[in-house]
Scaffold this motif. Sequence first.
Motif, PDB file in Angstrom:
ATOM      1  N   GLY A 130       0.822  -1.198   0.000  1.00 10.27           N
ATOM      2  CA  GLY A 130       0.000   0.000   0.000  1.00 10.27           C
ATOM      3  C   GLY A 130       0.856   1.247   0.000  1.00 10.27           C
ATOM      4  N   PRO A 131       0.239   2.414  -0.140  1.00 11.07           N
ATOM      5  CA  PRO A 131       1.009   3.658  -0.138  1.00 11.07           C
ATOM      6  C   PRO A 131       1.549   3.964   1.258  1.00 11.07           C
ATOM      7  N   ALA A 132       2.660   4.662   1.315  1.00  3.24           N
ATOM      8  CA  ALA A 132       3.234   5.071   2.601  1.00  3.24           C
ATOM      9  C   ALA A 132       2.374   6.163   3.244  1.00  3.24           C
ATOM     10  N   ARG A 133       1.717   6.987   2.384  1.00  2.00           N
ATOM     11  CA  ARG A 133       0.849   8.052   2.875  1.00  2.00           C
ATOM     12  C   ARG A 133      -0.448   8.019   2.083  1.00  2.00           C
ATOM     13  N   LEU A 134      -1.545   8.180   2.783  1.00  2.00           N
ATOM     14  CA  LEU A 134      -2.852   8.110   2.135  1.00  2.00           C
ATOM     15  C   LEU A 134      -3.201   9.415   1.434  1.00  2.00           C
ATOM     16  N   SER A 135      -4.071   9.274   0.423  1.00  2.00           N
ATOM     17  CA  SER A 135      -4.592  10.403  -0.340  1.00  2.00           C
ATOM     18  C   SER A 135      -5.983  10.007  -0.828  1.00  2.00           C
ATOM     19  N   GLU A 136      -6.685  10.948  -1.447  1.00  2.00           N
ATOM     20  CA  GLU A 136      -8.032  10.665  -1.961  1.00  2.00           C
ATOM     21  C   GLU A 136      -8.015   9.448  -2.865  1.00  2.00           C
ATOM     22  N   GLY A 137      -8.883   8.478  -2.597  1.00  2.00           N
ATOM     23  CA  GLY A 137      -9.020   7.288  -3.436  1.00  2.00           C
ATOM     24  C   GLY A 137      -7.988   6.204  -3.200  1.00  2.00           C
ATOM     25  N   ALA A 138      -6.990   6.458  -2.358  1.00  2.00           N
ATOM     26  CA  ALA A 138      -5.927   5.466  -2.119  1.00  2.00           C
ATOM     27  C   ALA A 138      -6.514   4.175  -1.542  1.00  2.00           C
TER      28      ALA A 138
END
Length: 154
Positions: free
Chosen positions: A53-61
């Motif tokens: 997964g991404p290290a930092r969340l964002s819209e739609g992650a």
Amino acid sequence: MTTTPAPAGSRYLITRSRLIKAPAARIFEVLATPALHSVIDGSGTVRGEQPGGPARLSEGARFGMNMKLGPRYRILNQVVEFEEGRRIAWRHFSRHVWRYVLEPRGESTLVTEQWDARPVPWKLVLRLTGFTRRHPESIEKTLVRLEEYVTGRP
């Protein structure tokens, strides 16, 4: 601790708030970092971030978490609300939403956490399995752990 009750007749929206002496940006960084979710989790069910997964969340992650509620399992979440420094929310297949709203108050931030199961079609199952009874205490513990993490004070 400020406790905000759910609207009348809605046991499927559980809301708790805590005034934390830290800037909203610092608190938001913790909430937007999946690797830290197990550190602040007050329910004892979040076991760690799922690789990939991404290290930092964002819209739609999309991000996964390793969980344990009885047996161990993995869950895939998607960020469904995102306003940098102010609001972040995610949900998984069952459609309930975990939401955090941050309101700066001088040198502090009012952090509101919500478990919103109003969109879930099988609400009776949530009630019978005890989720609606356990979540208020778990949310309160999460807010305490979040405060301890961002302030460095137990």
